[in-house]
Design a protein around this motif. Structure first.
Motif, PDB file in Angstrom:
ATOM      1  N   GLY A   1       0.826  -1.218   0.000  1.00 43.81           N
ATOM      2  CA  GLY A   1       0.000   0.000   0.000  1.00 43.81           C
ATOM      3  C   GLY A   1       0.852   1.257   0.000  1.00 43.81           C
ATOM      4  O   GLY A   1       0.353   2.351  -0.232  1.00 43.81           O
ATOM      5  N   GLY A   2       2.138   1.115   0.264  1.00 42.20           N
ATOM      6  CA  GLY A   2       3.054   2.255   0.336  1.00 42.20           C
ATOM      7  C   GLY A   2       3.914   2.150   1.583  1.00 42.20           C
ATOM      8  O   GLY A   2       3.391   1.964   2.671  1.00 42.20           O
TER       9      GLY A   2
ATOM     10  N   ARG B   1      -9.797   9.324  -2.973  1.00 42.68           N
ATOM     11  CA  ARG B   1      -9.521   9.566  -1.541  1.00 42.68           C
ATOM     12  C   ARG B   1      -8.086  10.043  -1.430  1.00 42.68           C
ATOM     13  O   ARG B   1      -7.359  10.057  -2.430  1.00 42.68           O
TER      14      ARG B   1
ATOM     15  N   GLU C   1       0.563   9.063   1.760  1.00 37.07           N
ATOM     16  CA  GLU C   1       0.808  10.423   1.261  1.00 37.07           C
ATOM     17  C   GLU C   1       0.076  11.477   2.099  1.00 37.07           C
ATOM     18  O   GLU C   1       0.562  12.600   2.283  1.00 37.07           O
TER      19      GLU C   1
HETATM   20  N1  GLY Z   1      -0.148   4.957  -1.231  1.00 37.18           N
HETATM   21  C1  GLY Z   1      -0.929   4.628  -2.348  1.00 37.18           C
HETATM   22  C2  GLY Z   1      -2.365   4.735  -2.173  1.00 37.18           C
HETATM   23  O1  GLY Z   1      -2.867   5.238  -1.193  1.00 37.18           O
HETATM   24  O2  GLY Z   1      -3.079   4.328  -3.088  1.00 37.18           O
END
Ligand code: GLY
Ligand code: AMP
Length: 428
Positions: free
Chosen positions: A229-230, A290, A295
């Motif tokens: 997911g990051g 969203r 981030e």
């Molecule tokens: N970090 C990538 C996402 O939120 O899709």
């Protein structure tokens, strides 16, 4: 004004942290509620339990608690139409309708919209059967980009180096590896370049840029290993110069918002554009409906304006009345600490001690998958567990501060990447 935030991750912790500093909550006596929340949010919000899947329950909560704004964090309730239900009940909500959230919920929808609005993106074919997909494959060159159409928790994209690998992946997708999300598959041309995330707020008509960031999707250092997911992010993404930002807004974001409005499905909320900076200029990789996670954590660290004001203006169609939001010039960086095993099956229950971390003065640990045990011990309860976030005058300073805080976290069953920000740091 009372505010209800829905979600439980690091993104929602950062949103709550920022909303708690807004005038409505901090000085006007409003209450900030979050459901289901996580232990990190306890000092900024009141944690409640309202099931986002039961729209009537959410509406009832809003009525009994005099909620003036609902903020929907993750994509699933958006695609499921929670924003529509709330709007119909007269509750102001930050987040797009189910129709508008198709920009994230269906890759095919977004590609077709790009065609209709002339938005630069990778060439593609939509396929609804394995036969069709196998035939289409021969019209592309490797590396092959294969995407399950629907929501697949960030796992529905396969980049295959050769035809055999691509065929296997297509069989998996149509065979149900991503459930209903794989009933349709998009095959895309591979785009070369650097990726960057651009955020924009919109009330359906007015649009304002709301910061940039770069994420690190692979689990391993040097961008290796499986997608996650990051694993960490920083903001701003200086690789998106003012000129490129203006170009991306003109050629990608504005036409998208216009087209959605013209087609009777106005988009309200935050539009997260994943961009590829190609030799031919910025092109759209994907949209999300969203904020990005992680981030959002770095955007919130830099945001100086009142977040509640902007979210309410998106909900009420009055974004045009607000000045451009202010962001600190500093760089913010967040390092994700994950539980061993992630992105496979993460180890649950690992003990976390945050007492060594000096929060404040530009350092904040946002919680994601954490849980408080009955005896008060904080433990890991998910894949991505903590987002250790810091600000600094430049990327190096932000990195040094973030990793100093990471080193002060005692979480023996956790791990993190040690190279977040490497591209920006290499650029000097
Ligand atoms: N970090 C990538 C996402 O939120 O899709
Ligand atoms: P998505 O879920 O659409 O963002 O795709 C996941 C990741 O796959 C992106 O962040 C990119 O790194 C990569 N990707 C997706 N589409 C393409 C493409 N057309 N060309 C190159 N890389 C891509």
């Amino acid at each position: 004004m009372n505010i209800l935030v829905l979600g439980s991750g690091g993104r929602e912790h950062a949103l709550c942290w920022k909303l708690a500093q807004s005038r409505a909550i901090e000085s006007e006596g409003g209450t900030l509620y979050v459901s289901p929340g996580n232990p990190g949010m306890e000092d900024v919000a009141r944690i409640v339990s309202v099931d986002a899947a039961r729209h009537d329950d959410v509406i009832a909560f809003c009525k009994t608690h005099d909620i003036g704004l609902v903020v929907i964090g993750p994509e699933a309730p958006l695609v499921d139409g929670l924003a529509d239900s709330l709007r119909q009940a007269g509750v102001a909500v930050f987040g797009p309708s189910a129709q508008a959230a198709q920009l994230e919920g269906s890759k095919g929808f977004t590609k077709a919209l790009c065609d209709r609005a002339g938005i630069p993106t990778a060439g593609y074919v939509r396929c609804t059967s394995p036969d069709e997909a196998m035939k289409a494959l021969s019209t592309f060159a490797p590396p092959f980009v294969l995407k399950a159409d629907g929501l697949a928790a960030g796992k529905g994209v396969v980049i295959a180096d050769n035809e055999d690998h691509a065929k296997e992946a297509l069989e998996d997708m149509f065979g149900g590896a991503f459930g209903a999300a794989g009933a349709e598959v998009v095959i895309e041309e591979f785009m070369y370049g650097e990726e960057v995330s651009l955020f924009a707020l919109t009330d359906g008509t007015n649009v304002i840029p709301f910061g940039t960031a770069q994420d690190h999707k692979r689990v391993g250092e040097g961008d290796t290993g499986p997608n996650t997911g990051g694993m960490g992010a920083y903001s701003p993404a200086r690789v998106l110069s003012d000129e490129l930002l203006a170009e991306a807004m003109e050629r990608i974001v504005f036409p998208t918002v216009r087209q959605m409005k013209d087609e009777g499905m106005p988009y309200r909320g935050v539009l997260y554009a994943g961009l590829m900076l190609t030799d031919e200029g910025p092109k759209l990789v994907e949209y999300n409906a969203r904020f990005g996670d992680p981030e959002c954590q770095v955007l919130m660290m830099r945001l100086e304006s009142d977040l509640a004001d902007y979210m309410l203006a998106c909900a009420n169609g009055t974004l045009g009345e607000l000045a451009a939001p202010l962001f600190d010039d500093a760089t913010a960086m967040t390092v994700v600490m994950a539980a061993k095993g992630y992105p496979g099956t993460p180890e649950k229950g690992g003990v976390i001690d945050l007492s060594g971390v000096a929060e404040g003065s530009g350092v904040k640990v946002f919680h994601a998958g954490t849980k408080l045990q009955a005896d008060g011990t904080l433990v890991a309860n998910g894949g991505r567990v903590l987002n250790v976030t810091a600000a600094g005058a430049d990327t190096k300073a932000a990195r040094d501060a973030a990793y100093a805080a990471v080193d002060a976290v005692d979480f023996p069953s956790g791990f993190c990447r040690r190279d977040i920000g490497w591209r920006e740091i290499e650029r000097g």
